[in-house]
Design an enzyme around this catalytic site. Structure first.
Site, PDB file in Angstrom:
ATOM      1  N   CYS A  11       0.306   2.709  -4.703  1.00  0.00           N
ATOM      2  CA  CYS A  11      -0.454   3.871  -5.129  1.00  0.00           C
ATOM      3  C   CYS A  11       0.281   5.171  -4.777  1.00  0.00           C
ATOM      4  O   CYS A  11       1.030   5.240  -3.804  1.00  0.00           O
ATOM      5  CB  CYS A  11      -1.827   3.864  -4.478  1.00  0.00           C
ATOM      6  N   HIS A  29       0.822  -1.203   0.000  1.00  0.00           N
ATOM      7  CA  HIS A  29       0.000   0.000   0.000  1.00  0.00           C
ATOM      8  C   HIS A  29       0.862   1.263   0.000  1.00  0.00           C
ATOM      9  O   HIS A  29       1.961   1.290   0.568  1.00  0.00           O
ATOM     10  CB  HIS A  29      -0.905   0.035   1.227  1.00  0.00           C
TER      11      HIS A  29
END
Length: 320
Positions: A144, A92
Protein backbone atom coordinates in the site's frame (compact mmCIF):
# COMPACT_ATOMS: atom_id res chain seq x y z
CA UNK A 1 35.27 -5.95 -19.18
CA UNK A 2 33.49 -5.31 -22.46
CA UNK A 3 32.05 -8.44 -23.99
CA UNK A 4 31.34 -10.20 -20.70
CA UNK A 5 27.66 -10.96 -20.10
CA UNK A 6 25.98 -8.60 -17.67
CA UNK A 7 25.06 -9.82 -14.21
CA UNK A 8 21.39 -10.24 -13.36
CA UNK A 9 20.92 -10.04 -9.59
CA UNK A 10 17.70 -10.13 -7.56
CA UNK A 11 16.48 -9.74 -4.00
CA UNK A 12 12.93 -10.91 -3.30
CA UNK A 13 11.16 -10.16 -0.01
CA UNK A 14 7.80 -11.52 1.15
CA UNK A 15 6.30 -10.73 4.56
CA UNK A 16 3.09 -12.51 5.63
CA UNK A 17 3.38 -11.55 9.36
CA UNK A 18 1.90 -14.95 10.29
CA UNK A 19 0.40 -15.21 13.76
CA UNK A 20 0.05 -11.43 14.17
CA UNK A 21 -3.02 -9.19 13.90
CA UNK A 22 -1.51 -7.88 10.65
CA UNK A 23 -1.29 -11.26 8.87
CA UNK A 24 -1.40 -11.37 5.07
CA UNK A 25 -1.79 -14.43 2.86
CA UNK A 26 -0.23 -13.91 -0.53
CA UNK A 27 3.10 -12.15 -0.08
CA UNK A 28 5.37 -15.18 0.06
CA UNK A 29 3.52 -16.74 -2.86
CA UNK A 30 4.20 -13.55 -4.82
CA UNK A 31 7.95 -13.70 -4.48
CA UNK A 32 8.18 -17.44 -5.07
CA UNK A 33 6.23 -16.99 -8.30
CA UNK A 34 8.52 -14.12 -9.26
CA UNK A 35 11.59 -16.25 -8.58
CA UNK A 36 10.29 -18.88 -11.00
CA UNK A 37 9.60 -16.21 -13.63
CA UNK A 38 13.05 -14.67 -13.25
CA UNK A 39 14.69 -18.02 -13.90
CA UNK A 40 12.38 -19.50 -16.53
CA UNK A 41 11.52 -16.36 -18.49
CA UNK A 42 14.11 -13.69 -17.81
CA UNK A 43 17.40 -15.56 -17.61
CA UNK A 44 18.38 -15.05 -13.97
CA UNK A 45 20.59 -17.72 -12.42
CA UNK A 46 19.03 -19.28 -9.27
CA UNK A 47 22.23 -18.60 -7.33
CA UNK A 48 21.94 -14.88 -8.04
CA UNK A 49 18.48 -14.59 -6.44
CA UNK A 50 18.22 -13.94 -2.70
CA UNK A 51 14.81 -14.73 -1.15
CA UNK A 52 13.88 -13.39 2.29
CA UNK A 53 10.57 -14.56 3.76
CA UNK A 54 9.09 -14.75 7.25
CA UNK A 55 7.40 -18.14 6.94
CA UNK A 56 10.08 -19.88 8.98
CA UNK A 57 11.09 -18.08 12.16
CA UNK A 58 14.22 -20.24 12.36
CA UNK A 59 15.40 -19.06 8.95
CA UNK A 60 18.94 -17.75 8.84
CA UNK A 61 17.88 -14.55 7.07
CA UNK A 62 14.51 -13.11 8.00
CA UNK A 63 13.17 -10.01 6.21
CA UNK A 64 13.96 -7.59 9.01
CA UNK A 65 14.68 -3.97 8.15
CA UNK A 66 18.42 -4.44 8.66
CA UNK A 67 18.53 -7.69 6.66
CA UNK A 68 16.60 -6.22 3.73
CA UNK A 69 18.89 -3.20 3.54
CA UNK A 70 21.96 -5.41 3.91
CA UNK A 71 20.83 -7.73 1.10
CA UNK A 72 20.14 -4.77 -1.17
CA UNK A 73 23.43 -3.08 -0.31
CA UNK A 74 25.32 -6.31 -1.04
CA UNK A 75 23.55 -6.60 -4.40
CA UNK A 76 24.43 -3.04 -5.36
CA UNK A 77 28.04 -3.53 -4.19
CA UNK A 78 28.39 -6.44 -6.64
CA UNK A 79 27.06 -4.40 -9.54
CA UNK A 80 28.99 -3.06 -12.53
CA UNK A 81 27.91 -0.93 -15.48
CA UNK A 82 25.41 -2.81 -17.63
CA UNK A 83 24.16 -5.04 -14.82
CA UNK A 84 20.48 -5.65 -14.08
CA UNK A 85 19.41 -5.42 -10.43
CA UNK A 86 15.90 -6.32 -9.29
CA UNK A 87 14.03 -5.98 -5.99
CA UNK A 88 10.52 -7.35 -5.44
CA UNK A 89 8.72 -6.57 -2.19
CA UNK A 90 5.34 -7.93 -1.14
CA UNK A 91 4.07 -6.93 2.28
CA UNK A 92 2.61 -4.08 4.25
CA UNK A 93 3.31 -0.45 3.44
CA UNK A 94 2.64 2.67 5.44
CA UNK A 95 2.93 6.45 5.41
CA UNK A 96 5.04 8.36 7.93
CA UNK A 97 5.32 12.08 8.70
CA UNK A 98 8.14 13.72 6.76
CA UNK A 99 9.74 15.04 9.93
CA UNK A 100 9.06 15.81 13.57
CA UNK A 101 7.20 18.91 12.42
CA UNK A 102 3.50 19.27 12.97
CA UNK A 103 2.53 19.39 9.27
CA UNK A 104 0.70 16.07 9.06
CA UNK A 105 -0.15 16.77 5.42
CA UNK A 106 3.39 15.90 4.31
CA UNK A 107 3.67 12.12 4.44
CA UNK A 108 6.28 9.82 2.96
CA UNK A 109 6.21 6.19 1.90
CA UNK A 110 7.75 3.17 3.65
CA UNK A 111 7.64 -0.60 3.60
CA UNK A 112 7.13 -2.59 6.80
CA UNK A 113 9.65 -5.43 7.34
CA UNK A 114 8.71 -8.26 9.67
CA UNK A 115 10.30 -6.46 12.67
CA UNK A 116 8.63 -3.11 11.80
CA UNK A 117 12.02 -1.43 11.25
CA UNK A 118 10.70 0.70 8.41
CA UNK A 119 12.58 1.00 5.13
CA UNK A 120 11.67 4.37 3.63
CA UNK A 121 11.75 6.28 0.36
CA UNK A 122 14.99 7.92 1.49
CA UNK A 123 16.67 4.54 1.94
CA UNK A 124 15.74 3.55 -1.60
CA UNK A 125 16.93 6.92 -2.93
CA UNK A 126 20.31 6.45 -1.28
CA UNK A 127 20.53 2.90 -2.61
CA UNK A 128 19.75 3.94 -6.19
CA UNK A 129 22.35 6.71 -5.98
CA UNK A 130 24.99 3.99 -5.43
CA UNK A 131 24.05 1.98 -8.52
CA UNK A 132 26.87 2.21 -11.10
CA UNK A 133 26.13 4.33 -14.13
CA UNK A 134 24.83 2.12 -16.90
CA UNK A 135 23.28 -0.42 -14.52
CA UNK A 136 19.59 -0.47 -13.62
CA UNK A 137 17.80 -1.05 -10.32
CA UNK A 138 14.20 -2.13 -10.94
CA UNK A 139 11.85 -2.30 -7.97
CA UNK A 140 8.39 -3.89 -7.92
CA UNK A 141 6.57 -3.05 -4.68
CA UNK A 142 3.23 -4.74 -4.08
CA UNK A 143 2.35 -2.77 -0.97
CA UNK A 144 0.00 0.00 0.00
CA UNK A 145 1.02 3.61 -0.66
CA UNK A 146 3.91 2.36 -2.78
CA UNK A 147 3.83 5.17 -5.34
CA UNK A 148 6.94 7.30 -4.83
CA UNK A 149 8.94 4.74 -2.83
CA UNK A 150 12.14 5.95 -4.50
CA UNK A 151 12.40 9.50 -3.19
CA UNK A 152 12.51 12.16 -5.93
CA UNK A 153 12.24 9.66 -8.78
CA UNK A 154 10.33 11.08 -11.75
CA UNK A 155 6.69 10.06 -12.11
CA UNK A 156 5.95 8.67 -15.56
CA UNK A 157 2.62 6.90 -14.96
CA UNK A 158 0.77 8.06 -11.89
CA UNK A 159 -2.19 9.98 -10.53
CA UNK A 160 -2.40 12.20 -13.61
CA UNK A 161 -3.20 9.13 -15.71
CA UNK A 162 -5.97 7.76 -13.47
CA UNK A 163 -9.40 7.31 -15.00
CA UNK A 164 -12.63 6.00 -13.57
CA UNK A 165 -13.58 2.36 -13.98
CA UNK A 166 -15.00 1.86 -17.45
CA UNK A 167 -18.57 0.70 -17.94
CA UNK A 168 -18.79 -3.04 -17.59
CA UNK A 169 -15.97 -3.40 -15.04
CA UNK A 170 -17.23 -5.21 -11.98
CA UNK A 171 -15.82 -5.10 -8.50
CA UNK A 172 -13.99 -8.21 -7.39
CA UNK A 173 -15.93 -10.54 -5.13
CA UNK A 174 -12.85 -12.32 -3.80
CA UNK A 175 -11.81 -11.78 -0.21
CA UNK A 176 -9.20 -9.02 -0.18
CA UNK A 177 -7.28 -7.17 2.47
CA UNK A 178 -5.28 -4.00 2.03
CA UNK A 179 -1.52 -4.32 2.47
CA UNK A 180 -1.55 -1.25 4.69
CA UNK A 181 -0.70 -0.55 8.31
CA UNK A 182 -1.96 2.79 9.65
CA UNK A 183 0.70 5.04 11.12
CA UNK A 184 -0.89 4.82 14.58
CA UNK A 185 -0.70 1.03 14.42
CA UNK A 186 3.00 1.13 13.55
CA UNK A 187 3.73 3.55 16.40
CA UNK A 188 1.63 1.50 18.83
CA UNK A 189 3.45 -1.70 17.89
CA UNK A 190 6.89 -0.14 18.33
CA UNK A 191 6.12 1.79 21.51
CA UNK A 192 5.44 -1.46 23.35
CA UNK A 193 9.13 -2.35 23.02
CA UNK A 194 11.00 0.93 22.66
CA UNK A 195 10.44 2.35 26.14
CA UNK A 196 9.77 5.78 24.62
CA UNK A 197 6.23 6.02 25.90
CA UNK A 198 5.79 9.77 25.58
CA UNK A 199 6.58 10.10 21.87
CA UNK A 200 4.05 9.91 19.07
CA UNK A 201 6.63 10.10 16.27
CA UNK A 202 7.86 6.83 14.81
CA UNK A 203 11.44 8.12 14.52
CA UNK A 204 11.97 8.12 18.28
CA UNK A 205 10.85 4.52 18.63
CA UNK A 206 12.85 3.27 15.63
CA UNK A 207 16.04 4.99 16.76
CA UNK A 208 15.63 3.63 20.30
CA UNK A 209 15.04 0.09 19.05
CA UNK A 210 17.34 -0.16 16.03
CA UNK A 211 19.92 2.61 16.33
CA UNK A 212 22.15 2.74 13.25
CA UNK A 213 19.94 0.16 11.53
CA UNK A 214 16.98 2.57 11.53
CA UNK A 215 16.08 4.33 8.29
CA UNK A 216 18.33 7.16 7.15
CA UNK A 217 15.19 9.30 7.00
CA UNK A 218 15.23 9.47 10.79
CA UNK A 219 18.93 10.27 11.08
CA UNK A 220 20.89 13.22 9.76
CA UNK A 221 21.43 12.82 6.03
CA UNK A 222 22.05 14.96 3.00
CA UNK A 223 19.48 15.04 0.23
CA UNK A 224 21.37 15.74 -2.99
CA UNK A 225 19.56 16.85 -6.10
CA UNK A 226 19.00 13.64 -8.08
CA UNK A 227 20.39 13.28 -11.57
CA UNK A 228 19.11 10.85 -14.22
CA UNK A 229 19.71 7.40 -12.82
CA UNK A 230 18.95 3.72 -13.23
CA UNK A 231 16.19 3.59 -10.62
CA UNK A 232 12.90 2.13 -11.91
CA UNK A 233 9.88 1.73 -9.62
CA UNK A 234 6.78 -0.21 -10.58
CA UNK A 235 4.38 0.38 -7.70
CA UNK A 236 1.25 -1.60 -6.96
CA UNK A 237 -0.76 1.56 -6.40
CA UNK A 238 -0.59 5.31 -6.01
CA UNK A 239 0.71 6.97 -2.86
CA UNK A 240 -2.86 7.60 -1.68
CA UNK A 241 -4.15 4.08 -2.43
CA UNK A 242 -4.03 0.59 -0.98
CA UNK A 243 -2.88 -2.62 -2.69
CA UNK A 244 -5.02 -5.73 -2.40
CA UNK A 245 -3.94 -9.01 -0.80
CA UNK A 246 -6.26 -11.59 -2.37
CA UNK A 247 -7.23 -14.69 -0.41
CA UNK A 248 -7.12 -18.07 -2.13
CA UNK A 249 -10.18 -18.74 -4.26
CA UNK A 250 -9.60 -22.11 -5.83
CA UNK A 251 -5.91 -21.25 -6.10
CA UNK A 252 -3.06 -19.62 -4.22
CA UNK A 253 -3.41 -16.38 -2.31
CA UNK A 254 -1.56 -13.53 -3.99
CA UNK A 255 -1.15 -9.82 -4.33
CA UNK A 256 -3.43 -8.35 -7.00
CA UNK A 257 -0.58 -6.36 -8.58
CA UNK A 258 1.95 -9.20 -8.44
CA UNK A 259 -0.59 -11.51 -10.05
CA UNK A 260 -1.31 -8.94 -12.75
CA UNK A 261 2.40 -8.57 -13.57
CA UNK A 262 2.72 -12.35 -13.83
CA UNK A 263 -0.32 -12.52 -16.12
CA UNK A 264 0.98 -9.71 -18.34
CA UNK A 265 4.38 -11.35 -18.75
CA UNK A 266 2.82 -14.74 -19.44
CA UNK A 267 0.52 -13.32 -22.11
CA UNK A 268 3.29 -11.47 -23.97
CA UNK A 269 6.34 -13.62 -24.75
CA UNK A 270 8.06 -10.77 -26.59
CA UNK A 271 9.90 -8.19 -24.45
CA UNK A 272 7.69 -5.52 -22.89
CA UNK A 273 8.82 -2.06 -21.88
CA UNK A 274 8.46 -0.75 -18.33
CA UNK A 275 5.63 1.47 -19.59
CA UNK A 276 3.85 -1.50 -21.18
CA UNK A 277 4.10 -3.70 -18.08
CA UNK A 278 2.56 -0.99 -15.87
CA UNK A 279 -0.08 0.06 -18.41
CA UNK A 280 -1.19 -3.51 -19.08
CA UNK A 281 -1.25 -4.33 -15.35
CA UNK A 282 -3.40 -1.23 -14.79
CA UNK A 283 -5.83 -2.34 -17.45
CA UNK A 284 -6.02 -5.90 -16.11
CA UNK A 285 -6.70 -4.71 -12.56
CA UNK A 286 -9.37 -2.33 -13.89
CA UNK A 287 -11.05 -5.20 -15.72
CA UNK A 288 -10.95 -7.28 -12.53
CA UNK A 289 -12.55 -4.48 -10.54
CA UNK A 290 -9.63 -3.60 -8.27
CA UNK A 291 -9.54 0.05 -7.22
CA UNK A 292 -5.78 0.50 -7.36
CA UNK A 293 -3.65 2.07 -10.05
CA UNK A 294 -0.09 0.84 -10.56
CA UNK A 295 2.46 3.56 -11.26
CA UNK A 296 5.83 3.93 -12.95
CA UNK A 297 8.67 6.12 -11.69
CA UNK A 298 11.93 6.34 -13.61
CA UNK A 299 14.05 8.57 -15.83
CA UNK A 300 12.81 9.44 -19.31
CA UNK A 301 15.41 7.09 -20.78
CA UNK A 302 13.98 4.08 -18.94
CA UNK A 303 10.27 4.55 -19.65
CA UNK A 304 10.37 2.55 -22.87
CA UNK A 305 13.39 0.42 -22.01
CA UNK A 306 12.64 -3.33 -21.85
CA UNK A 307 11.46 -4.49 -18.42
CA UNK A 308 14.50 -6.09 -16.76
CA UNK A 309 16.41 -5.62 -20.03
CA UNK A 310 14.63 -8.48 -21.79
CA UNK A 311 16.05 -9.28 -25.20
CA UNK A 312 14.40 -10.64 -28.28
CA UNK A 313 15.12 -14.31 -28.86
CA UNK A 314 17.39 -14.67 -31.88
CA UNK A 315 15.56 -15.86 -34.95
CA UNK A 316 16.06 -19.51 -35.80
CA UNK A 317 18.40 -20.12 -38.72
CA UNK A 318 16.52 -22.12 -41.34
CA UNK A 319 17.97 -25.48 -42.18
CA UNK A 320 19.71 -25.70 -45.56
Amino acid sequence: MEGLPKQMLATLVGCNYAGTPHELRGCINDVLAMRDTLVARLGFAPGDIAVLTDDDRSAAVLPTGANIKRALADMVARAAPGDVLFFHYSGHGTLVPHSHGHDARQLDEAIVPCDFNLTTDVDFRQLVDLVPQGATFTMVSDSCHSGGLIDQEKEQIGPAAVTDLADGATATTRAVRGRFLPYATVVGHLSGSSGVDASHHVADHLLALFGADASAKFRHHDTPTPSPDGGILLSGCQTDETSADVAADGGKACGAFSSAVQAVLAAHPAPLSNREVVSRARELLREQGFEQHPCLYCSDANVDAPFLCQQEEPAAIPAL
